[in-house]
Design a protein around this motif. Structure first.
Motif, PDB file in Angstrom:
ATOM      1  N   GLN A   1      11.688   3.694 -10.856  1.00  8.72           N
ATOM      2  CA  GLN A   1      10.975   4.962 -10.921  1.00  8.72           C
ATOM      3  C   GLN A   1      10.889   5.444 -12.358  1.00  8.72           C
ATOM      4  OE1 GLN A   1      12.637   8.493  -8.970  1.00  8.72           O
ATOM      5  NE2 GLN A   1      10.564   9.174  -8.436  1.00  8.72           N
TER       6      GLN A   1
ATOM      7  N   TRP B   1       3.792   4.168  -2.089  1.00  5.61           N
ATOM      8  CA  TRP B   1       4.225   5.555  -2.049  1.00  5.61           C
ATOM      9  C   TRP B   1       3.093   6.458  -2.536  1.00  5.61           C
ATOM     10  CZ3 TRP B   1       9.824   6.974  -1.954  1.00  5.61           C
ATOM     11  CH2 TRP B   1      10.656   5.863  -1.725  1.00  5.61           C
TER      12      TRP B   1
ATOM     13  N   GLN C   1      18.461   0.551  -2.102  1.00  3.93           N
ATOM     14  CA  GLN C   1      18.308   1.173  -0.783  1.00  3.93           C
ATOM     15  C   GLN C   1      18.607   0.146   0.292  1.00  3.93           C
ATOM     16  OE1 GLN C   1      14.457   1.298   0.991  1.00  3.93           O
ATOM     17  NE2 GLN C   1      15.713   1.356   2.841  1.00  3.93           N
TER      18      GLN C   1
ATOM     19  N   TYR D   1      14.229  -0.354  -6.331  1.00 12.53           N
ATOM     20  CA  TYR D   1      13.047   0.370  -6.743  1.00 12.53           C
ATOM     21  C   TYR D   1      13.181   0.779  -8.203  1.00 12.53           C
ATOM     22  CZ  TYR D   1      12.335   1.013  -1.687  1.00 12.53           C
ATOM     23  OH  TYR D   1      12.179   0.812  -0.342  1.00 12.53           O
TER      24      TYR D   1
ATOM     25  N   LEU E   1       8.571  -0.463  -5.434  1.00 10.44           N
ATOM     26  CA  LEU E   1       9.397  -1.539  -4.899  1.00 10.44           C
ATOM     27  C   LEU E   1       9.326  -2.743  -5.825  1.00 10.44           C
ATOM     28  CD1 LEU E   1      11.078  -2.628  -2.452  1.00 10.44           C
ATOM     29  CD2 LEU E   1       8.902  -3.441  -1.493  1.00 10.44           C
TER      30      LEU E   1
ATOM     31  N   TYR F   1      11.979  -1.262   4.243  1.00 13.53           N
ATOM     32  CA  TYR F   1      11.694  -0.861   2.869  1.00 13.53           C
ATOM     33  C   TYR F   1      10.305  -0.246   2.795  1.00 13.53           C
ATOM     34  CZ  TYR F   1      14.895  -4.844   2.828  1.00 13.53           C
ATOM     35  OH  TYR F   1      15.888  -5.737   3.135  1.00 13.53           O
ATOM     36  N   CYS F   2       9.999   0.353   1.641  1.00  8.63           N
ATOM     37  CA  CYS F   2       8.705   0.996   1.432  1.00  8.63           C
ATOM     38  C   CYS F   2       8.005   0.376   0.237  1.00  8.63           C
ATOM     39  CB  CYS F   2       8.893   2.490   1.171  1.00  8.63           C
ATOM     40  SG  CYS F   2       9.686   3.374   2.511  1.00  8.63           S
TER      41      CYS F   2
ATOM     42  N   TYR G   1      12.970  -6.895  -2.613  1.00  5.32           N
ATOM     43  CA  TYR G   1      13.309  -6.609  -1.220  1.00  5.32           C
ATOM     44  C   TYR G   1      14.085  -7.789  -0.653  1.00  5.32           C
ATOM     45  CZ  TYR G   1       9.377  -9.648  -0.040  1.00  5.32           C
ATOM     46  OH  TYR G   1       8.520 -10.727   0.069  1.00  5.32           O
TER      47      TYR G   1
ATOM     48  N   PRO H   1       8.513   6.090  -6.798  1.00  5.83           N
ATOM     49  CA  PRO H   1       9.236   4.815  -6.907  1.00  5.83           C
ATOM     50  C   PRO H   1       8.317   3.630  -6.622  1.00  5.83           C
ATOM     51  CG  PRO H   1      10.484   6.396  -5.615  1.00  5.83           C
ATOM     52  CD  PRO H   1       9.105   6.975  -5.806  1.00  5.83           C
TER      53      PRO H   1
ATOM     54  N   TYR I   1      16.848   2.399  -8.375  1.00  6.12           N
ATOM     55  CA  TYR I   1      17.578   2.770  -7.162  1.00  6.12           C
ATOM     56  C   TYR I   1      17.681   1.568  -6.232  1.00  6.12           C
ATOM     57  CZ  TYR I   1      16.583   7.664  -8.393  1.00  6.12           C
ATOM     58  OH  TYR I   1      16.498   8.880  -9.024  1.00  6.12           O
TER      59      TYR I   1
ATOM     60  N   ALA J   1      16.977  -3.329  -0.972  1.00  6.59           N
ATOM     61  CA  ALA J   1      15.824  -3.291  -1.866  1.00  6.59           C
ATOM     62  C   ALA J   1      16.188  -2.586  -3.162  1.00  6.59           C
ATOM     63  CB  ALA J   1      14.661  -2.552  -1.196  1.00  6.59           C
TER      64      ALA J   1
END
Lengths: 107, 124
Positions: A38, B114, A89, A36, A46, B110-111, A49, A44, A87, A34
């Motif tokens: 920020q 937040w 992940q 992100y 998304l 994944y997220c 994905y 952050p 970022y 994924a």
């Protein structure tokens, strides 16, 4: 543990430019990656994905791709609101790991 | 709309404990895995812990294993992070984040949502 190495750590570009950010996984993770965005003082967000799927509501100028263990985030036609830190992940296995971040700055 | 609101942060001495809470609203909380992610001031993101939607599966970063404990109360729509034996290196902004997809027995990876984070400072 899967390590993700992100590059560059910073990049400067102008509005209207295209930029590419890369993450390399230390082992195969399929498409479990994924991206992100920020912004300062914010959580952050998304944006991509499964390596290349665009999160709902994210502009189509953002795109993701993969080649083996290399993953790329491309932002086309940069807009002022795109200047932020990005970022990657990996979501393949625990522990989840993030890249070190790429700060996209205005040239 | 989906909302995640963290609380419980503060200044604590090394070796002491703190419990963080994350209140969720705007979605079917009991269907989603939940995560804690932290960020050291001015630095990058570090995943801390994940709990599955049913609460049976839990995972921790090596840096907190044995000291931190994640739990959830699906009747109250909250996820907790119990932090014991705190160290100066635990100083960070702690985010609560929702799994991207529902019903994954472990985590969807994944997220997507937040909270704004709660700041934990470990200092004597």
């Amino acid at each position: 543990d899967v390590q993700v190495t992100q590059s560059p750590s910073s990049v400067a570009a102008s509005v209207g430019d295209s930029v590419t950010i890369t993450c390399r996984a230390s082992q195969g993770i399929g498409s479990w990656l994924a991206w992100y965005q920020q912004k300062p003082g914010k959580a952050p967000q998304l944006i991509i994905y499964a390596a290349s799927s665009l999160q709902t509501g994210v502009p189509s100028r953002f795109s993701g791709s993969e080649s083996g263990t290399d993953f790329t985030l491309t932002i086309s036609d940069l807009q002022p609101e795109d200047f932020a830190t990005y970022y990657c992940q990996q979501g393949k296995s625990f522990p989840r790991t993030f890249g070190q971040g790429t700060k996209l700055e205005i040239k | 709309q989906v909302q995640l609101v963290e609380s419980g942060g503060g200044v604590v001495q090394p070796g002491r404990s703190l419990r963080l809470s994350c209140a969720a609203s705007g979605f079917s909380f009991s269907n989603y895995g939940m995560n804690w992610v932290r960020q050291t001031p001015g630095k990058g993101l570090e995943w801390v812990a994940t709990i599955s939607f049913h609460g049976s599966n839990k995972h921790y970063a090596d840096s907190v294993k044995g000291r931190f404990s994640i739990s959830r109360d699906n009747s109250k729509n909250i996820v907790l992070l119990q932090m014991n034996s705190l160290r100066p290196e635990d100083t960070a902004l702690y985010f609560c984040a929702r799994d991207h997809l529902a019903y994954y027995s472990d985590s969807s990876g994944y997220c997507d949502y937040w909270g704004q984070g709660t700041l934990v400072t470990v200092s004597s």
